[in-house]
Design an enzyme around this catalytic site. Structure first.
Site, PDB file in Angstrom:
ATOM      1  N   PHE A   1       0.826  -1.205   0.000  1.00  0.00           N
ATOM      2  CA  PHE A   1       0.000   0.000   0.000  1.00  0.00           C
ATOM      3  C   PHE A   1       0.864   1.261   0.000  1.00  0.00           C
ATOM      4  CE2 PHE A   1      -2.025   3.400   2.399  1.00  0.00           C
ATOM      5  CZ  PHE A   1      -3.279   3.490   1.839  1.00  0.00           C
ATOM      6  N   ASP A   2       1.855   1.320   0.891  1.00  0.00           N
ATOM      7  CA  ASP A   2       2.724   2.501   0.991  1.00  0.00           C
ATOM      8  C   ASP A   2       3.435   2.793  -0.320  1.00  0.00           C
ATOM      9  OD1 ASP A   2       2.351   1.096   3.491  1.00  0.00           O
ATOM     10  OD2 ASP A   2       3.734   2.520   4.394  1.00  0.00           O
TER      11      ASP A   2
END
Length: 408
Positions: free
Chosen positions: A189-190
């Site tokens: 996600f990051d």
């Protein structure tokens, strides 16, 4: 640092999954630090994603104990799920998150969020790979982290140094614009969020952090690495297809671009190409010697060339030919791989010729033969990079012609 409208300045999300052992101590420490050191209004949100132990009970007790601590429960597992849910529901101006183990020194929190509260930057991240960062972790995790971030910079042409440090913040308006285009809901996600942000012309601020490895970390490193590689391939495909509207996001939120650098002269290109070639040759030799034992000469040659080809194309794009930005990035990487296949055919043919002359050759002779073949392949590579991969367009009157800028 408090917003002029008097609302909530900062919300820190702490994603948790089965963290009953450390949750109370970590949240208490964080709340105490914010009370004493944070000059803006703040809130802590414990984002529980499908815990099966006593984490929900501990989190509920903490939310009752501290007025600035909230608790959200999700039945879906995944850090990305937790952050997406909490950030989307937040009313704060700046959204942040940190790992529950508090591996990052909390003294880095004010400088992390200050550029966002002031409007100077769009995203702020902690980096464990900065020169002034102080990091305590084992050599295995250090190697994996540096390798992943190197691969990320070389393949995606990003400038941020540490995609996976669990210490990040983002302006709420930027988060609400980017989140619909982030598909991953796990550890990638990051990285996906940062890639889209940089491609959209947003400003990413980095601060060096002091970081101590959590010996009780339950991250499956191998599975996470495979998921990250699949994520990189997916995001690259989405950018090529144009399914991520980076130009629209840039038009809405992007910063004013810098003046593009002047393309180096022909002589400068030769010098720079030579420097990149020396580094690539040393990297190739190192990789070949490592891979030759378990895979064999031909397979080791292919793998070593493939691993160095991506980095070589990226380095020549920016350093040798002065090209930056996302325009034609993936087209040029694909063309670079075509050039790689030509180089591989030259070097593999040299091995076939060597083995036809002498059936029994040692690794040093094979390496010497491949190095000589690589010199020839490098000359071909430079010409193709200049006249095909990194050619430039020049305007003449009302028409456009292609200029190869070759004076060999």
């Amino acid at each position: 640092m408090t917003p002029s409208y008097g609302g909530l300045a900062l919300e820190i999300v702490v994603p948790v999954f089965n963290e009953e052992a450390v949750l109370e101590n970590s949240i208490s420490r964080l709340a105490e630090y914010l009370t004493l050191e944070m000059p803006s209004t703040w809130k802590i949100t414990i984002a529980d994603n499908a815990s099966t132990d006593r984490t929900p009970a501990v989190a509920a007790r903490l939310s009752d104990k501290f007025p600035n601590v909230g608790y959200r429960r999700l039945e879906a597992k995944g850090r990305g799920f937790a952050l997406r849910d909490a950030w989307s529901a937040s009313e704060a101006k700046v959204l942040a998150y940190m790992d529950v183990d508090l591996s990052t020194d909390l003294a880095a929190l004010p400088p992390l969020v200050a550029p966002l509260l002031s409007g100077h930057s769009d995203i702020s991240i902690g980096t464990r790979l900065g020169q002034s960062s102080r990091v305590s972790r084992g050599p295995k995790r250090e190697f994996i982290s540096r390798s992943y971030n190197l691969l990320l910079r070389r393949t995606m042409q990003v400038r941020f140094s540490d995609a996976q440090c669990g210490f990040k913040a983002i302006r709420a308006d930027v988060a609400h614009r980017l989140l619909p285009h982030v598909e991953d809901n796990g550890w990638f996600f990051d990285t996906e969020l940062l890639i889209i942000a940089e491609r959209s012309g947003l400003r990413i601020h980095e601060i060096p952090v002091d970081w101590v490895d959590d010996p009780d970390s339950r991250v499956d490193v191998k599975q996470t690495a495979m998921d990250d590689i699949r994520g990189l391939v997916r995001v690259a495909g989405s950018l090529v297809k144009g399914s991520i509207p980076v130009q629209a996001i840039y038009a809405e939120l992007g910063r004013r671009p810098l003046v593009p650098p002047v393309r180096p002269s022909y002589f400068g290109q030769v010098i720079r190409f030579g420097l990149v070639g020396v580094v690539s040759t040393l990297a190739f030799a190192f990789l070949f010697l490592i891979l030759q034992g378990p895979f064999g000469a031909q397979e080791a040659n292919f793998l070593a060339l493939l691993l160095t080809a991506v980095g070589n194309t990226s380095a020549n794009r920016k350093f040798t030919f002065g090209i930056s930005g996302p325009v034609k990035l993936f087209t040029q990487q694909f063309q670079g791989l075509v050039v790689f296949l030509l180089a591989w055919s030259i070097t593999s043919s040299s091995l076939l010729l060597l083995h036809s002359v002498s059936a029994h050759t040692d690794a040093s002779t094979e390496l010497l033969t491949l190095t000589a073949a690589n010199v020839f392949a490098t000359l071909i590579r430079f010409a193709l990079l200049r006249v095909w991969v990194f050619r430039v367009r020049r305007q003449h009157g009302h028409g456009t012609i292609l200029s190869a800028q070759v004076s060999i």
